[in-house]
Every structure is written in C-alpha cells, then in structure tokens.
Design a protein around this motif. Structure first.
Motif, PDB file in Angstrom:
ATOM      1  N   SER A  79      27.547 157.316  -0.898  1.00 36.98           N
ATOM      2  CA  SER A  79      27.339 157.560   0.533  1.00 36.98           C
ATOM      3  C   SER A  79      25.920 158.015   0.859  1.00 36.98           C
ATOM      4  CB  SER A  79      28.340 158.602   1.033  1.00 36.98           C
ATOM      5  OG  SER A  79      28.214 159.802   0.300  1.00 36.98           O
ATOM      6  N   MET A  80      25.046 158.015  -0.116  1.00 39.18           N
ATOM      7  CA  MET A  80      23.680 158.483   0.093  1.00 39.18           C
ATOM      8  C   MET A  80      22.922 157.557   1.040  1.00 39.18           C
ATOM      9  SD  MET A  80      21.041 159.537  -2.966  1.00 39.18           S
ATOM     10  CE  MET A  80      22.071 160.900  -3.536  1.00 39.18           C
ATOM     11  N   VAL A 131      15.855 155.371  -1.979  1.00 41.38           N
ATOM     12  CA  VAL A 131      14.530 154.809  -2.211  1.00 41.38           C
ATOM     13  C   VAL A 131      13.600 155.883  -2.773  1.00 41.38           C
ATOM     14  CG1 VAL A 131      12.481 153.848  -1.072  1.00 41.38           C
ATOM     15  CG2 VAL A 131      14.752 152.954  -0.516  1.00 41.38           C
ATOM     16  N   ALA A 132      13.690 157.085  -2.218  1.00 40.28           N
ATOM     17  CA  ALA A 132      12.849 158.185  -2.703  1.00 40.28           C
ATOM     18  C   ALA A 132      13.199 158.563  -4.139  1.00 40.28           C
ATOM     19  CB  ALA A 132      12.988 159.394  -1.779  1.00 40.28           C
ATOM     20  N   ALA A 133      14.481 158.458  -4.503  1.00 39.42           N
ATOM     21  CA  ALA A 133      14.929 158.837  -5.842  1.00 39.42           C
ATOM     22  C   ALA A 133      14.599 157.762  -6.879  1.00 39.42           C
ATOM     23  CB  ALA A 133      16.435 159.113  -5.833  1.00 39.42           C
ATOM     24  N   ASP A 170      24.192 146.779   1.300  1.00 32.31           N
ATOM     25  CA  ASP A 170      24.943 147.627   2.227  1.00 32.31           C
ATOM     26  C   ASP A 170      25.553 146.851   3.385  1.00 32.31           C
ATOM     27  OD1 ASP A 170      24.474 149.880   0.716  1.00 32.31           O
ATOM     28  OD2 ASP A 170      22.892 150.678   2.001  1.00 32.31           O
ATOM     29  N   ASP A 171      25.125 145.618   3.598  1.00 34.26           N
ATOM     30  CA  ASP A 171      25.666 144.783   4.667  1.00 34.26           C
ATOM     31  C   ASP A 171      27.084 144.343   4.287  1.00 34.26           C
ATOM     32  OD1 ASP A 171      26.380 142.739   6.436  1.00 34.26           O
ATOM     33  OD2 ASP A 171      24.346 141.932   6.527  1.00 34.26           O
ATOM     34  N   PRO A 172      28.092 144.757   5.069  1.00 32.74           N
ATOM     35  CA  PRO A 172      29.480 144.412   4.727  1.00 32.74           C
ATOM     36  C   PRO A 172      29.733 142.912   4.611  1.00 32.74           C
ATOM     37  CG  PRO A 172      29.412 146.017   6.529  1.00 32.74           C
ATOM     38  CD  PRO A 172      28.000 145.561   6.291  1.00 32.74           C
TER      39      PRO A 172
END
Length: 196
Positions: free
Chosen positions: A170-171, A177-179, A97-99
C-alpha cells in the motif's frame, strides 16, 4: 486439393502467437527461430514477418502484455543514464498499479515462475527489453548491471503485487521511488564489484 503452407486466414495470427508462446517458453528466445514458429503454426515464415515484423516484436506480442515496455521506456532512455532509475521506476509503478493492466501482468509473472516459463524471462524479456536499455543508456557492463536491476524489479513485483506484503503493498509510489531509486541507479551507473 492444394498442398503446402496455407495463406493467411482470420485465425492465422492467433495460431502463430500460440506457436510462438509455446516455443519461446520451451526453447527460450535465442533457440527459437521464426522458421520453427512458422512450421509449428503451419504457415510460411514470410507470413510471420508480415504479421509481426521482427522476432523481438513477435516475442513481445506473444507475451500479450497490455503495453509494450520498449515504447514506455524510450523517452527515459533518450535522456541518458543519470536519473534513469527514478524515471523507470515511476513508469513501472504507474503501469503495474493500473488495475486494467495488473491482471495481465500478474498472469505473465506467475507463468514465468513455473518451468518452462522461466525461459520467457531469462532468455526472452531480459535480452529483448532489458538488453537494449543498457545499449541505449550507454552504460558499461550492461550484462551485469541489467540483471541486477531486474532483481530489484522482480523482488518489488513479488512483494507488492503477488504476496502483497505490507507496507510495500500500500506504499505510495513516491515513497517506493525514493526507497528503490538510489539502489537501482547505483546498479545502472555506480561502481560495480566485478570478479577479476
């Protein structure tokens, strides 16, 4: 004029990396030797070791990733297998997620989807990065468990970062992590349906 292998020069490191990338992609990790890489780069194999150390380290350098996943995973692996999936997912998502990292990771991911790039993943990344995860966690059947884990991670990369499928794209990290966590944890430590 002198003959033979040339000594190290400012561009030697880059030439070794270029030769390593080409050979790892064409032959796979297991079928590529330090000697072959050195020959392709026109240097002595001792110079390859001088710049990069082990073959595993050379492979990771050839991938040109912004971070070394082995270093990031080390603290997780030290804590053992219970809860490892959730911890690994948090690291994985924070890095992706880090651009500043994403462009390099996307470039590598797209390159492994085309022949002969798939060998970088199946014959390189899996044994160099994922294989040691199984050993460090002390899990049984790592040769089965780790590819199952990889299947989930590759699917997540494809859906969230490449195809940008909603709502995955966009989650929130915690929701992902939960999924994904319970499934990956089951692959790491749960009962496996193994062929007889």
């Amino acid at each position: 004029m002198s003959r033979g292998r040339r000594p190290g020069a400012p561009d030697t490191r880059a030439e070794i990396l270029a030769a390593a990338r080409a050979l790892f992609a064409a032959r796979g990790f297991g079928n590529t030797s330090i000697r072959a890489i050195a020959a392709d780069a026109g240097v002595d194999s001792s110079l390859v070791h001088h710049y990069f150390g082990t073959k595993d380290d050379l492979f990771m350098a050839a991938l040109q990733l912004p971070v070394d996943p082995r270093e990031l995973l080390a603290p997780v692996l030290a804590n053992g297998p219970e809860g490892a999936a959730e911890a690994m997912l948090r690291i994985f998502l924070s890095v992706w997620d880090d651009p500043e990292n994403q462009l390099a990771f996307l470039g590598l991911f797209r390159s492994v989807l085309d022949p002969p790039g798939e060998r970088l993943l199946s014959e390189g990344f899996v044994p160099v990065v994922l294989g040691p995860v199984g050993v460090a966690l002390g899990i049984d059947h790592p040769e089965v468990r780790l590819p199952l884990v990889a299947s989930q991670m590759i699917g997540l990369i494809m859906c969230r970062y490449v195809l940008r499928i909603e709502p995955l794209a966009s989650m929130e990290q915690g929701t992902l992590v939960a999924a994904y966590g319970p499934t990956i944890q089951r692959y790491l430590t749960g009962e496996l349906p193994l062929d007889p």
